[in-house]
Scaffold this active site. Structure first.
Site, PDB file in Angstrom:
ATOM      1  N   LYS A 190       0.617  -1.178  -0.051  1.00  0.00           N
ATOM      2  CA  LYS A 190       0.146  -0.037  -0.093  1.00  0.00           C
ATOM      3  C   LYS A 190       0.825   1.205   0.195  1.00  0.00           C
ATOM      4  CE  LYS A 190       0.628   1.330   4.385  1.00  0.00           C
ATOM      5  NZ  LYS A 190       0.891   2.768   4.769  1.00  0.00           N
ATOM      6  N   THR A 247      -4.176   5.516   3.127  1.00  0.00           N
ATOM      7  CA  THR A 247      -2.733   5.910   2.708  1.00  0.00           C
ATOM      8  C   THR A 247      -2.923   6.592   1.362  1.00  0.00           C
ATOM      9  OG1 THR A 247      -1.897   4.100   3.725  1.00  0.00           O
ATOM     10  CG2 THR A 247      -0.319   5.733   2.526  1.00  0.00           C
TER      11      THR A 247
HETATM   12  O1  LIG Z   1       1.357   3.171   7.656  1.00  0.00           O
HETATM   13  C1  LIG Z   1       0.469   4.150   7.988  1.00  0.00           C
HETATM   14  C2  LIG Z   1      -0.768   4.532   8.171  1.00  0.00           C
HETATM   15  O2  LIG Z   1      -1.473   3.277   8.157  1.00  0.00           O
HETATM   16  C3  LIG Z   1       1.314   5.707   7.918  1.00  0.00           C
HETATM   17  O3  LIG Z   1       1.433   5.783   6.496  1.00  0.00           O
HETATM   18  P1  LIG Z   1       2.670   6.671   6.041  1.00  0.00           P
HETATM   19  O4  LIG Z   1       3.951   5.916   6.333  1.00  0.00           O
HETATM   20  O5  LIG Z   1       2.635   6.882   4.555  1.00  0.00           O
HETATM   21  O6  LIG Z   1       3.001   8.019   6.680  1.00  0.00           O
END
Ligand SMILES: O=C(CO)COP(=O)(O)O
Ligand SMILES: NC(=O)C1=CN([C@@H]2O[C@H](COP(=O)(O)OP(=O)(O)OC[C@H]3O[C@@H](n4cnc5c(N)ncnc54)[C@H](O)[C@@H]3O)[C@@H](O)[C@H]2O)C=CC1
Length: 326
Positions: A190, A247
């Site tokens: 993701k 995300t």
């Molecule tokens: O994994 C995350 C939310 O579930 C955090 O996302 P980021 O690492 O893109 O900030």
């Protein structure tokens, strides 16, 4: 009554700090380990971690750089970046004298080996009972006590359930699972897909393109997941679709924010860990080794490696042959 009275969180970044707060809220005795002694002492005295500004650490969380002391906890959570997991678990392993659950909280795949997080733990610490925690949960939301739900998987359902009991609270709701691989794939992929969607939004391709790219991204995540034995309910669950939706829709995500900056032709935010940048090359190697097509992830990897411009990558995706939806 839980068997896991004490919890150590290894890695005092944003996520480790939020998880320490979660465990303290659930009533555990919590140790938060930072590798830098000065950093640990500063957080211990100020109760504030600059990695997670505005969040005050509960007074009973012990912050230390003493790994031997941290390793005495009844369960361990590892919240370092994915590529540093092996190094930290190698150091921990020498302190472990009995089987102990070690929960990977990083999202990624190891470079060079193509190993997922629990495989790295199993190799580096043979005494460990590896588990994985992943799902839609920004550290800031979690630390502030906003409601979140995640998946926590271990090979043994009773263990996964026990770990959920030890960490869960009304505002942090882990669901237990035995589908470790499914949880790991969702969390790793993701982040790469969120970079793609961020790029599309940065290029002002519109809300319809954002939805289309997220959905086609989910299709390729699912293809890889099926090939590696993941269960479909995991892929459509919190750690798969749930985290992808979060995300791919919020600039609060560092991966989305990286894509957004690239799409706008701006400098990416400095000093922010975007795991998708590190996962992209290894994800497409892994997919290729399985004969799985992941065109969106491949486009991200090509852009990040400088093999393709953003416009060429977008054009490449838009001119792929029409095909059946699957
Ligand atoms: O994994 C995350 C939310 O579930 C955090 O996302 P980021 O690492 O893109 O900030
Ligand atoms: N921040 C978030 O909202 C969430 C993050 N995660 C995952 O958690 C992992 C860590 O992310 P963050 O805490 O957000 O990053 P961060 O950048 O805030 O912190 C990373 C921490 O790891 C430490 N570190 C780096 N290399 C290390 C090493 N070799 N040994 C020990 N410690 C080391 C750094 O000093 C820093 O304290 C990533 O895999 C991320 O995808 C998962 C869910 C939510």
């Amino acid at each position: 009554m839980t068997a896991f009275r004490s919890v150590a969180v290894i890695g005092a970044g944003a996520w480790g700090t939020a998880l320490a707060t979660v465990a303290a809220r659930a009533g555990r005795n919590v140790t938060l380990w930072a590798r830098n002694a000065e950093h640990a002492a500063r957080i211990q005295s100020t109760r504030d971690n600059p990695r997670l500004p505005g969040v005050r650490l509960a007074s009973d969380i012990v912050v230390t750089s003493d790994l031997a002391a941290a390793s005495r906890a009844k369960m361990l959570l590892i919240a370092t970046p994915a590529q540093h997991l092996r190094g930290v678990v190698n150091m921990l392993a020498s302190h472990l004298t009995t089987p102990v659950p070690i929960i990977a909280c990083a999202k990624g795949i190891e470079h060079g080996t193509h190993r997922f997080m629990t495989d790295v733990i199993a190799e580096a610490a043979p005494r460990a009972q590896p588990a994985i925690l992943s799902g839609p949960s920004f550290a800031d939301d979690v630390a502030r006590g906003l409601p979140t739900a995640v998946t926590l998987a271990a090979r043994d359902d009773a263990l996964a359930s026990g770990l959920v009991q030890a960490l869960g609270s009304p505002t942090f709701r882990p669901y237990h699972s035995t589908d470790i691989r499914g949880v790991e794939i969702g969390g790793a992929a993701k982040n790469v897909l969120a970079i793609a969607v961020g790029i599309a939004v940065g290029r002002k391709l519109g809300a319809s393109a954002q939805a289309a790219l997220t959905t086609r991204g989910f299709a390729e995540l699912t293809r890889l997941g099926r090939a590696l034995g993941a269960r479909s309910e995991t892929l459509t669950g919190l750690s798969g679709l749930g985290d992808l939706i979060l995300t791919c829709s919020s600039p609060q995500s560092r991966n989305f924010a990286l894509g957004l900056a690239l799409g706008r032709g701006e400098q990416p935010p400095a000093g922010k860990l975007a795991e998708g940048e590190f996962t992209a090359p290894v994800l497409i190697e892994l997919a290729a080794s399985q004969g799985i097509e992941m065109p969106v992830s491949e486009a991200v990897a090509s852009i990040l490696a400088g093999r393709s411009t953003i416009d060429a990558a977008i054009s490449g995706l838009l001119t792929r042959p029409f095909k059946a939806e699957e």
